[in-house]
Design an enzyme around this catalytic site. Structure first.
Site, PDB file in Angstrom:
ATOM      1  N   SER A 131     -18.197  -6.930 -29.565  1.00  0.00           N
ATOM      2  CA  SER A 131     -17.320  -6.226 -30.500  1.00  0.00           C
ATOM      3  C   SER A 131     -16.702  -7.200 -31.492  1.00  0.00           C
ATOM      4  O   SER A 131     -16.120  -6.796 -32.475  1.00  0.00           O
ATOM      5  CB  SER A 131     -16.199  -5.545 -29.725  1.00  0.00           C
ATOM      6  OG  SER A 131     -15.336  -6.536 -29.190  1.00  0.00           O
ATOM      7  N   GLY A 132     -16.812  -8.486 -31.180  1.00  0.00           N
ATOM      8  CA  GLY A 132     -16.140  -9.459 -32.032  1.00  0.00           C
ATOM      9  C   GLY A 132     -14.825  -9.893 -31.425  1.00  0.00           C
ATOM     10  O   GLY A 132     -14.248 -10.884 -31.824  1.00  0.00           O
ATOM     11  N   GLY A 133     -14.353  -9.147 -30.441  1.00  0.00           N
ATOM     12  CA  GLY A 133     -13.107  -9.507 -29.763  1.00  0.00           C
ATOM     13  C   GLY A 133     -13.354 -10.605 -28.736  1.00  0.00           C
ATOM     14  O   GLY A 133     -14.502 -10.932 -28.412  1.00  0.00           O
ATOM     15  N   VAL A 134     -12.267 -11.126 -28.209  1.00  0.00           N
ATOM     16  CA  VAL A 134     -12.397 -12.261 -27.289  1.00  0.00           C
ATOM     17  C   VAL A 134     -13.046 -11.848 -25.958  1.00  0.00           C
ATOM     18  O   VAL A 134     -13.861 -12.593 -25.407  1.00  0.00           O
ATOM     19  CB  VAL A 134     -11.029 -12.965 -27.091  1.00  0.00           C
ATOM     20  CG1 VAL A 134      -9.954 -12.014 -26.665  1.00  0.00           C
ATOM     21  CG2 VAL A 134     -11.120 -14.090 -26.087  1.00  0.00           C
ATOM     22  N   ASP A 135     -12.755 -10.638 -25.475  1.00  0.00           N
ATOM     23  CA  ASP A 135     -13.247 -10.260 -24.143  1.00  0.00           C
ATOM     24  C   ASP A 135     -14.776 -10.176 -24.091  1.00  0.00           C
ATOM     25  O   ASP A 135     -15.409 -10.765 -23.212  1.00  0.00           O
ATOM     26  CB  ASP A 135     -12.656  -8.919 -23.694  1.00  0.00           C
ATOM     27  CG  ASP A 135     -11.143  -8.915 -23.751  1.00  0.00           C
ATOM     28  OD1 ASP A 135     -10.570 -10.016 -23.796  1.00  0.00           O
ATOM     29  OD2 ASP A 135     -10.543  -7.831 -23.763  1.00  0.00           O
ATOM     30  N   SER A 136     -15.353  -9.438 -25.041  1.00  0.00           N
ATOM     31  CA  SER A 136     -16.813  -9.310 -24.986  1.00  0.00           C
ATOM     32  C   SER A 136     -17.474 -10.653 -25.308  1.00  0.00           C
ATOM     33  O   SER A 136     -18.539 -10.965 -24.777  1.00  0.00           O
ATOM     34  CB  SER A 136     -17.326  -8.196 -25.892  1.00  0.00           C
ATOM     35  OG  SER A 136     -16.990  -8.432 -27.229  1.00  0.00           O
TER      36      SER A 136
ATOM     37  N   GLY B 215       0.866  -1.186   0.000  1.00  0.00           N
ATOM     38  CA  GLY B 215       0.000   0.000   0.000  1.00  0.00           C
ATOM     39  C   GLY B 215       0.889   1.217   0.000  1.00  0.00           C
ATOM     40  O   GLY B 215       2.072   1.110   0.335  1.00  0.00           O
TER      41      GLY B 215
ATOM     42  N   LYS C  60      -5.498 -11.304 -19.845  1.00  0.00           N
ATOM     43  CA  LYS C  60      -5.922 -11.783 -21.164  1.00  0.00           C
ATOM     44  C   LYS C  60      -5.819 -13.302 -21.325  1.00  0.00           C
ATOM     45  O   LYS C  60      -6.745 -13.942 -21.821  1.00  0.00           O
ATOM     46  CB  LYS C  60      -5.048 -11.105 -22.231  1.00  0.00           C
ATOM     47  CG  LYS C  60      -5.567 -11.261 -23.631  1.00  0.00           C
ATOM     48  CD  LYS C  60      -6.626 -10.239 -23.882  1.00  0.00           C
ATOM     49  CE  LYS C  60      -7.132 -10.198 -25.284  1.00  0.00           C
ATOM     50  NZ  LYS C  60      -8.073  -9.079 -25.445  1.00  0.00           N
TER      51      LYS C  60
ATOM     52  N   CYS D 289       5.377  -6.005   1.777  1.00  0.00           N
ATOM     53  CA  CYS D 289       5.694  -4.573   1.782  1.00  0.00           C
ATOM     54  C   CYS D 289       4.914  -3.849   2.892  1.00  0.00           C
ATOM     55  O   CYS D 289       5.144  -4.102   4.058  1.00  0.00           O
ATOM     56  CB  CYS D 289       5.449  -3.981   0.397  1.00  0.00           C
ATOM     57  SG  CYS D 289       6.228  -2.371   0.216  1.00  0.00           S
ATOM     58  N   TYR D 290       3.954  -2.984   2.537  1.00  0.00           N
ATOM     59  CA  TYR D 290       3.173  -2.336   3.595  1.00  0.00           C
ATOM     60  C   TYR D 290       2.495  -3.395   4.475  1.00  0.00           C
ATOM     61  O   TYR D 290       2.384  -3.232   5.686  1.00  0.00           O
ATOM     62  CB  TYR D 290       2.113  -1.407   2.978  1.00  0.00           C
ATOM     63  CG  TYR D 290       1.198  -0.768   3.999  1.00  0.00           C
ATOM     64  CD1 TYR D 290       1.622   0.324   4.740  1.00  0.00           C
ATOM     65  CD2 TYR D 290      -0.072  -1.285   4.251  1.00  0.00           C
ATOM     66  CE1 TYR D 290       0.792   0.897   5.707  1.00  0.00           C
ATOM     67  CE2 TYR D 290      -0.909  -0.727   5.204  1.00  0.00           C
ATOM     68  CZ  TYR D 290      -0.469   0.366   5.928  1.00  0.00           C
ATOM     69  OH  TYR D 290      -1.284   0.926   6.878  1.00  0.00           O
TER      70      TYR D 290
ATOM     71  N   GLU E  77       5.780 -11.079  -5.895  1.00  0.00           N
ATOM     72  CA  GLU E  77       4.860 -11.262  -7.028  1.00  0.00           C
ATOM     73  C   GLU E  77       5.390 -10.705  -8.343  1.00  0.00           C
ATOM     74  O   GLU E  77       4.871 -11.035  -9.397  1.00  0.00           O
ATOM     75  CB  GLU E  77       3.498 -10.631  -6.701  1.00  0.00           C
ATOM     76  CG  GLU E  77       3.450  -9.114  -6.655  1.00  0.00           C
ATOM     77  CD  GLU E  77       3.930  -8.512  -5.333  1.00  0.00           C
ATOM     78  OE1 GLU E  77       4.620  -9.209  -4.567  1.00  0.00           O
ATOM     79  OE2 GLU E  77       3.629  -7.326  -5.087  1.00  0.00           O
TER      80      GLU E  77
ATOM     81  N   HIS F  25       8.762  -7.581  -2.929  1.00  0.00           N
ATOM     82  CA  HIS F  25       7.569  -8.011  -3.678  1.00  0.00           C
ATOM     83  C   HIS F  25       7.824  -9.338  -4.400  1.00  0.00           C
ATOM     84  O   HIS F  25       8.340  -9.335  -5.516  1.00  0.00           O
ATOM     85  CB  HIS F  25       7.187  -6.933  -4.702  1.00  0.00           C
ATOM     86  CG  HIS F  25       6.633  -5.702  -4.069  1.00  0.00           C
ATOM     87  ND1 HIS F  25       5.302  -5.537  -3.796  1.00  0.00           N
ATOM     88  CD2 HIS F  25       7.251  -4.586  -3.612  1.00  0.00           C
ATOM     89  CE1 HIS F  25       5.104  -4.375  -3.214  1.00  0.00           C
ATOM     90  NE2 HIS F  25       6.275  -3.774  -3.090  1.00  0.00           N
TER      91      HIS F  25
END
Ligand code: XMP
Length: 510
Positions: free
Chosen positions: A222-227, A54, A366, A81-82, A170, A168
């Site tokens: 939209s035709g994209g993978v996400d939508s 943080g 993604k 960290c924090y 990660e 960190h």
């Protein structure tokens, strides 16, 4: 299902922490610290807790604090960290702030003997970003790592299974970060690591079904993978209470509109309204050649068409969006200069009124979205589709957009894509396409002079699309694409290959 709580204290890497945990097949969920109590944590049955970093100092009364009872639940905790400083503070240790002890970036640290550092060499590189540090560990804790500047780079109380690291683990720059997280998850928390993307799908479907019961949901495809993934996921939860509107602006790639309709609509049963709005878009774009103006017209017209369709549908309670985690970070980035006014369906809510917005993929990266897509039965070609900009071929046809220029670009693009794909180099290229220049050039065909169009092929390699290098596509692949394009597409007399990286160029031509 076993799960880890990532207790969010406002650090910038929180999603990354969750992501690294999921990478090890352990489900992680992020919860803001203000929404949790030791009691609610105990009820959820977490196998372990990670306190995130943080931006604050524990001495600042306004900084996030948490009820110390969380350390007495018997659940292992890893403070980062924090989160590490906060744990020390909650358990009665001391924190100090000294500019001389600040460490930023790659730092060598010395690891001591601890289950947290199993398999980690005594000296390795970690990633630090701090000014405050733990100057005295709480009673019952011992220091288990240090650096030149930081006397307590890590601490532990093995008996209570409490661990803190100033660095960190990660971030990828932390050499043994994955090993350290692995040790925490498996050896300290006792996780089994049997979480799969199928579990994410199942849990999300269950939660969406509860959240959206009795509501009508609209999703812009939209035709994209996400939508597409968002739509199929929601469809699985609420069936025909989801309506998808797919605005075909006439600037899609070859066969794209039909493929989406076939894959999501006919195969998976999603309720799709396809609006063929090509003429509308092209008439608005007639005579316009300035790139930003073209983008604005396409973006605006998209919203108008979408709004009209939504209105025809009557009552809609919720707008669904395929926002994914990198969009969330990018949209929070503040006021960096607008290089291009990006258009995607994410722009819709500001102009439309919905009671609620649902974004089931907002915590995924993604590749996780793609894995969820495969899990949901979306065809491989659609899930692995390369990114395609919202304004479509409209920003790959330079200058004024006409139907003829779009058709040439569409055909050339299909040929180049086929050649890249059949050459087996698809996985090495992040984005590859054809664009059409506004300039004509002289050529010769048969025995006659021609004055034809110029196609540019572009292929780039990049991790994040913020910067990109041009791909060294083998000459033979370029040669085949070039001769197929000039031989089969009427009016094209020249083919160029774009050898510019980003910067100074951008990926798209406009
Ligand atoms: P640029 O041209 O900005 O492209 O280097 C970087 C990435 O963004 C995509 N792109 C867009 N995506 N709406 C989108 O959804 C847009 O308006 C847009 N413009 C560019 C581009 O295809 C590349 O992947």
């Amino acid at each position: 299902m076993e799960k880890i709580l990532v207790l969010d204290f406002g650090g910038q890497y929180n999603q990354l922490i969750a992501r690294r945990v999921r990478d090890q097949h352990v489900y992680a969920e992020i919860r803001p610290f203000g929404k949790m109590t030791p009691e609610s944590i105990a009820k959820e049955g977490y196998k372990g807790i990670i306190f995130t970093g943080g931006p604050n100092s524990v001495y600042d009364p306004a900084s996030p604090h948490f009820d110390p009872k969380v350390l007495e639940l018997g659940i292992p905790v890893l403070g980062i960290c924090y989160g590490h400083q906060l744990m020390a503070w909650m358990a009665g240790g001391d924190i100090e702030s000294a500019a001389a002890s600040s460490e930023y970036g790659r730092i060598e640290f010395t690891a001591g003997d601890s289950p947290l550092f199993k398999g980690v060499p005594r000296k390795s590189i970690c990633w630090m970003s701090h000014t405050d540090y733990v100057s005295r560990v709480p009673e019952g804790f011992s220091v288990i790592a240090s650096t030149d500047q930081c006397p307590c780079a890590a601490m532990s109380c093995d008996e209570k299974r409490l661990y803190g690291v100033q660095f960190h683990p990660e971030v990828t720059h932390c050499q043994f970060g994955t090993q350290i997280l692995h040790n925490f998850l498996f050896d300290i928390c006792g996780c089994a690591g049997d979480w799969k993307m199928a579990d994410f799908v199942e849990t999300s479907v269950r939660e969406l079904r509860e959240q959206l019961a009795g509501k009508r949901v609209l999703c812009a495809l939209s035709g994209g993978v996400d939508s597409s993934v968002a739509a199929v996921l929601i469809h699985k939860a609420i069936g025909d209470d989801l309506v998808c509107v797919f605005v075909d602006h006439g600037m899609m790639r070859k066969n794209e509109g039909d493929e989406i309709e076939r894959a999501l609509g006919r195969r998976l049963g999603v309720n799709i309204i396809r609006v063929n709005a090509k003429d509308r878009f092209l008439s608005k774009l007639a005579g316009v050649s300035e790139p930003e103006k073209k983008r604005r017209i396409i973006g605006e017209e998209f919203i108008r068409v979408f709004e009209e369709e939504a209105r025809k549908l009557g009552r809609i309670d919720v707008l669904a969006q395929g926002t994914i985690y990198p969009d969330v970070i990018e949209s929070g980035r503040g006021d960096s200069a607008v290089i291009k006014s990006h258009h995607n369906v994410g722009g819709l809510p500001s102009v439309m009124d919905f009671e609620e917005i649902v974004e089931p993929l907002r915590y995924l990266f993604k590749d996780e979205v793609r894995a969820a897509g495969i899990e949901l039965g979306i065809p491989h070609e659609l899930v692995w589709r390369q990114p395609f900009p919202g304004p479509g071929l409209g920003i790959r046809v330079t200058g004024e957009i006409t139907e003829e220029k779009l058709e040439i670009t569409r055909e050339a693009d299909a040929i180049f894509r086929e050649e890249i794909e059949s050459s087996g180099m698809r996985s090495q290229v992040s984005q590859y396409f054809a664009a059409l220049l506004d300039a004509r050039s002289v050529g010769v065909m048969g025995d006659a002079r021609t004055y034809g169009r110029t196609v540019v092929l572009r292929a780039v390699t990049t991790d994040d699309f913020m910067t990109a290098d041009w791909t060294r596509v083998p000459y033979e692949v370029l040669e085949r694409a070039s001769s197929r394009i000039t031989n089969t597409i009427k009016g094209v007399t020249r083919v160029l290959y774009d050898v510019t990286s980003k910067p100074p160029a951008t990926v798209e031509w406009e």
